[in-house]
Design an enzyme around this catalytic site. Structure first.
Site, PDB file in Angstrom:
ATOM      1  N   ASP A 171       0.865  -1.176   0.000  1.00  8.51           N
ATOM      2  CA  ASP A 171       0.000   0.000   0.000  1.00  8.51           C
ATOM      3  C   ASP A 171       0.903   1.229   0.000  1.00  8.51           C
ATOM      4  OD1 ASP A 171      -3.233   0.380   0.922  1.00  8.51           O
ATOM      5  OD2 ASP A 171      -1.952   2.142   1.137  1.00  8.51           O
TER       6      ASP A 171
ATOM      7  N   LYS B 268       0.250   3.210   7.557  1.00  5.33           N
ATOM      8  CA  LYS B 268      -0.467   1.931   7.678  1.00  5.33           C
ATOM      9  C   LYS B 268       0.521   0.762   7.574  1.00  5.33           C
ATOM     10  CE  LYS B 268      -5.060   3.084   5.938  1.00  5.33           C
ATOM     11  NZ  LYS B 268      -5.992   2.948   4.841  1.00  5.33           N
TER      12      LYS B 268
ATOM     13  N   GLU C 201     -14.983 -10.329  -4.217  1.00  6.80           N
ATOM     14  CA  GLU C 201     -14.964 -10.758  -2.818  1.00  6.80           C
ATOM     15  C   GLU C 201     -16.333 -10.517  -2.195  1.00  6.80           C
ATOM     16  OE1 GLU C 201     -12.596 -12.384  -1.014  1.00  6.80           O
ATOM     17  OE2 GLU C 201     -14.341 -12.416   0.293  1.00  6.80           O
TER      18      GLU C 201
ATOM     19  N   GLU D 113     -18.098  -7.102   6.670  1.00  3.58           N
ATOM     20  CA  GLU D 113     -17.383  -6.526   7.808  1.00  3.58           C
ATOM     21  C   GLU D 113     -17.931  -7.165   9.085  1.00  3.58           C
ATOM     22  OE1 GLU D 113     -17.278  -2.247   7.860  1.00  3.58           O
ATOM     23  OE2 GLU D 113     -16.890  -2.162   5.715  1.00  3.58           O
TER      24      GLU D 113
ATOM     25  N   LYS E 174     -21.023  -9.892  -8.672  1.00  3.09           N
ATOM     26  CA  LYS E 174     -20.734  -9.127  -7.456  1.00  3.09           C
ATOM     27  C   LYS E 174     -21.778  -8.026  -7.226  1.00  3.09           C
ATOM     28  CE  LYS E 174     -18.886  -7.067  -4.051  1.00  3.09           C
ATOM     29  NZ  LYS E 174     -18.539  -7.504  -2.733  1.00  3.09           N
TER      30      LYS E 174
ATOM     31  N   ALA F 297     -36.453  -5.874   9.277  1.00  2.10           N
ATOM     32  CA  ALA F 297     -36.929  -4.520   8.985  1.00  2.10           C
ATOM     33  C   ALA F 297     -36.246  -3.536   9.923  1.00  2.10           C
ATOM     34  CB  ALA F 297     -38.436  -4.472   9.177  1.00  2.10           C
TER      35      ALA F 297
ATOM     36  N   CYS G 214     -20.583  -0.793   1.035  1.00  3.31           N
ATOM     37  CA  CYS G 214     -20.840  -1.594  -0.175  1.00  3.31           C
ATOM     38  C   CYS G 214     -22.266  -1.481  -0.709  1.00  3.31           C
ATOM     39  CB  CYS G 214     -20.517  -3.055   0.100  1.00  3.31           C
ATOM     40  SG  CYS G 214     -18.773  -3.304   0.405  1.00  3.31           S
TER      41      CYS G 214
ATOM     42  N   LYS H 166     -23.600  -1.134  11.181  1.00  3.66           N
ATOM     43  CA  LYS H 166     -24.103  -2.403  11.702  1.00  3.66           C
ATOM     44  C   LYS H 166     -23.225  -2.779  12.894  1.00  3.66           C
ATOM     45  CE  LYS H 166     -21.462  -5.739   9.004  1.00  3.66           C
ATOM     46  NZ  LYS H 166     -21.530  -6.925   8.171  1.00  3.66           N
TER      47      LYS H 166
ATOM     48  N   ARG I 161     -19.467   4.495   7.513  1.00  2.00           N
ATOM     49  CA  ARG I 161     -19.733   4.977   6.153  1.00  2.00           C
ATOM     50  C   ARG I 161     -21.199   4.725   5.776  1.00  2.00           C
ATOM     51  NH1 ARG I 161     -14.774   2.303   3.035  1.00  2.00           N
ATOM     52  NH2 ARG I 161     -15.029   0.817   4.750  1.00  2.00           N
TER      53      ARG I 161
HETATM   54  C1  UDX Z   1     -22.116  -6.477   2.275  1.00  3.03           C
HETATM   55  C2  UDX Z   1     -22.366  -7.883   1.714  1.00  3.03           C
HETATM   56  O1  UDX Z   1     -23.175  -8.623   2.650  1.00  3.03           O
HETATM   57  C3  UDX Z   1     -21.051  -8.597   1.447  1.00  3.03           C
HETATM   58  O2  UDX Z   1     -21.294  -9.866   0.843  1.00  3.03           O
HETATM   59  C4  UDX Z   1     -20.189  -7.734   0.522  1.00  3.03           C
HETATM   60  O3  UDX Z   1     -18.935  -8.350   0.296  1.00  3.03           O
HETATM   61  C5  UDX Z   1     -19.994  -6.352   1.119  1.00  3.03           C
HETATM   62  O4  UDX Z   1     -21.267  -5.744   1.394  1.00  3.03           O
HETATM   63  P1  UDX Z   1     -21.430  -5.464   4.663  1.00  3.03           P
HETATM   64  O5  UDX Z   1     -21.437  -4.129   4.006  1.00  3.03           O
HETATM   65  O6  UDX Z   1     -20.285  -5.829   5.557  1.00  3.03           O
HETATM   66  O7  UDX Z   1     -21.493  -6.630   3.564  1.00  3.03           O
HETATM   67  O8  UDX Z   1     -22.769  -5.567   5.542  1.00  3.03           O
HETATM   68  P2  UDX Z   1     -24.090  -6.446   5.568  1.00  3.03           P
HETATM   69  O9  UDX Z   1     -24.001  -7.435   6.651  1.00  3.03           O
HETATM   70  O10 UDX Z   1     -24.440  -6.975   4.229  1.00  3.03           O
HETATM   71  O11 UDX Z   1     -25.168  -5.343   5.995  1.00  3.03           O
HETATM   72  C6  UDX Z   1     -25.361  -4.189   5.191  1.00  3.03           C
HETATM   73  C7  UDX Z   1     -26.415  -3.279   5.770  1.00  3.03           C
HETATM   74  O12 UDX Z   1     -27.706  -3.864   5.687  1.00  3.03           O
HETATM   75  C8  UDX Z   1     -26.219  -2.927   7.256  1.00  3.03           C
HETATM   76  O13 UDX Z   1     -26.470  -1.559   7.436  1.00  3.03           O
HETATM   77  C9  UDX Z   1     -27.270  -3.752   7.976  1.00  3.03           C
HETATM   78  O14 UDX Z   1     -27.690  -3.172   9.189  1.00  3.03           O
HETATM   79  C10 UDX Z   1     -28.382  -3.761   6.937  1.00  3.03           C
HETATM   80  N1  UDX Z   1     -29.302  -4.908   7.080  1.00  3.03           N
HETATM   81  C11 UDX Z   1     -28.842  -6.167   6.898  1.00  3.03           C
HETATM   82  C12 UDX Z   1     -30.650  -4.673   7.360  1.00  3.03           C
HETATM   83  O15 UDX Z   1     -31.087  -3.534   7.495  1.00  3.03           O
HETATM   84  N2  UDX Z   1     -31.497  -5.759   7.438  1.00  3.03           N
HETATM   85  C13 UDX Z   1     -31.064  -7.046   7.275  1.00  3.03           C
HETATM   86  O16 UDX Z   1     -31.893  -7.968   7.357  1.00  3.03           O
HETATM   87  C14 UDX Z   1     -29.690  -7.251   6.993  1.00  3.03           C
END
Ligand code: UDX
Length: 449
Positions: A30, A35, A151, A155, A204, A252, A260, A320, A327
């Site tokens: 990087d 870092k 990928e 997180e 993806k 909900a 992402c 989450k 972000r």
């Molecule tokens: C996501 C994808 O799941 C993963 O496969 C990809 O590689 C990157 O993006 P991530 O951003 O880490 O992963 O979070 P994820 O667990 O998917 O949750 C995303 C958002 O959805 C969070 O804000 C979570 O609170 C929300 N969520 C998730 C809901 O509101 N309801 C749900 O039932 C599930």
């Protein structure tokens, strides 16, 4: 195998550590010197539980080293992963400057046959463009394969996801070109799907867009549920019992955030639009998600009568639980709404506070050291992240510490009976009601003998 990974963000760092754990010699590169220095000392630069011990072990065993020297990384490796960021442009498209920049530099240092793997989330057609860039730069005597390998890690559960993903997707122009990557993944007990690069790139985006769609769908159903007095928990139970629908991503709440889902939904809308395909569904998915935040604020405003000068405690900054990442987190919009309505904000999150401090100055909102300090003398509490800590807190004590009794549960995580018994004016998403006493709690299963 000898592997180089460019970029030490979420995807790059987890890929580096996990491939080193599988016995490969990994050089992680990087351009951020700070870092790299931290990582070489075994200090993680992202928050991810389980990462630190594994990182330390790999650095100590000399299976993993970090460098700012791209030439060294590329020359020493057979497989080079590109895991740099693809942040959104103003119009929603993915910005590929980092990807193309990295590719040009890698191509300059190619000193033999190599496989370059694009792990960053990139628009459909990027592998083709990368191929052209590389072939214009490298010496014709070298054979360089360009693969797409998106990928899917999340997180908070990144290491487990890397080792146990439902599938590994490899986009290649032909199976032979995927040989090196198949060797690298040979010990992974996962289904491997080889596709053309254009399919792999679309998989993806579609995966994240589908997850976002499920969330916006259930949020819309929750809103309908509220209008008719149905209970969203019961509706989900009934829906999820159909194996074609399944239970995941049907919680909900205040909607999705993170680095992402929001970005990838926008980017896919733009990808479609670039070929004159109008994505009605994804545009609605995005709108429902935005609206969910507005609805939550509206509910707070209605319940309080007026937000002006009211003290509102926000529980949960991160998008989450189990991450410090804020972000695109709903907390940012809700705090902004409260501040523009002249309300006062007290915030508590187990680990996301530092990241929030770069967005809101300590003069604007009060950062609290624990949940009990945060709720003290507040008119209302709003839950925006479903941390276990919030569920396990002493809500009786919270009730005593608060000035008011309003709790807006934006993640439907608290026990409704308990909250009403304690005397809270408890609001959640989708009119979850006190369970009907004659039926007991929860959904009754009737078995036909
Ligand atoms: C996501 C994808 O799941 C993963 O496969 C990809 O590689 C990157 O993006 P991530 O951003 O880490 O992963 O979070 P994820 O667990 O998917 O949750 C995303 C958002 O959805 C969070 O804000 C979570 O609170 C929300 N969520 C998730 C809901 O509101 N309801 C749900 O039932 C599930």
């Amino acid at each position: 195998m000898k592997v180089c990974v460019i970029g030490v963000g979420y995807v790059g760092l987890i890929t580096s550590v996990c491939l080193a754990y599988k016995g490969n010699d990994v050089i992680s590169m990087d351009s951020d010197y700070d870092k790299i220095e931290k990582l070489n000392k075994g200090i993680p630069t992202i928050y991810e539980s389980d990462l630190e011990p594994l990182l330390n072990e790999m650095v100590e065993k000399e299976k993993l080293e970090f460098t700012t020297n791209l030439k060294y990384g590329v020359e020493s490796s057979d497989v080079v992963f590109v895991a740099v960021g693809t942040p959104p442009n103003e119009n929603g498209s993915a910005n590929l400057d980092y990807v193309f920049g990295a590719i040009r530099s890698i191509a300059k240092f190619v000193n033999g046959n190599k496989t370059i793997v694009i792990k960053s989330t990139v628009p459909v057609g990027t592998q083709k463009k990368v191929k052209r860039i590389v072939s214009d730069i490298i010496h014709p005597k070298y054979k360089v394969n360009i693969l797409s390998n998106p990928e899917f890690l999340r997180e908070g559960t990144a290491i487990n996801d890397f080792f146990n993903a439902d599938r590994i997707v490899i986009g290649a122009d032909n199976k032979n070109e995927a040989k090196m990557l198949l060797r690298l993944y040979k010990d992974f007990n996962q289904k491997i799907i080889i596709t053309r690069p254009e399919s792999s790139e679309l998989i993806k985006y579609s995966a994240n867009a589908f997850l976002a769609t499920k969330i916006s769908f259930i949020n819309e159903i929750a809103n309908i549920s509220e209008a008719y007095g149905s209970d969203i928990d019961e509706v989900v139970e009934g829906l999820a019992s159909d194996h074609r629908i399944n239970r995941s991503f049907l919680n909900a709440g205040v909607g999705y955030g993170g680095s992402c889902l929001p970005k990838d939904v926008k980017a896919l809308i733009k990808i479609a639009d670039d070929r004159n395909v109008r994505s009605e569904l994804l545009t609605s998915v995005e709108n429902v998600n935005k609206n969910q935040r507005k609805l939550l604020f509206k509910r707070l405003e209605l319940t309080l009568n007026d937000v002006t000068n009211k003290e509102i405690c926000i529980l949960g900054a991160s998008f989450k639980p189990n991450t410090d990442d804020v972000r695109e987190a709903p907390s940012i919009d809700i705090i902004n709404d409260i501040l523009s309505s002249h309300g006062k904000v007290k915030l508590y999150d187990p680990i996301g506070m530092n990241n929030m401090k770069s967005l809101f100055h300590a003069k604007e909102i009060e950062y609290c050291k624990d949940i009990y300090t945060a709720v003290t003398a507040c008119d209302a509490v709003v839950i925006l992240t479903e941390w276990e800590e919030f569920k396990e807190s002493n809500w009786k004590l919270i009730k005593d510490l608060m000035k008011g009794n309003i709790v807006i549960d934006g993640r439907n995580v608290l026990n409704i009976d308990n909250m009403l018994d304690l005397g809270f004016n408890y609001k959640c998403i989708g009119s979850r009601v006190q369970k009907m006493s004659e039926l007991g709690t929860g959904v009754i299963e009737t078995k036909i003998m």
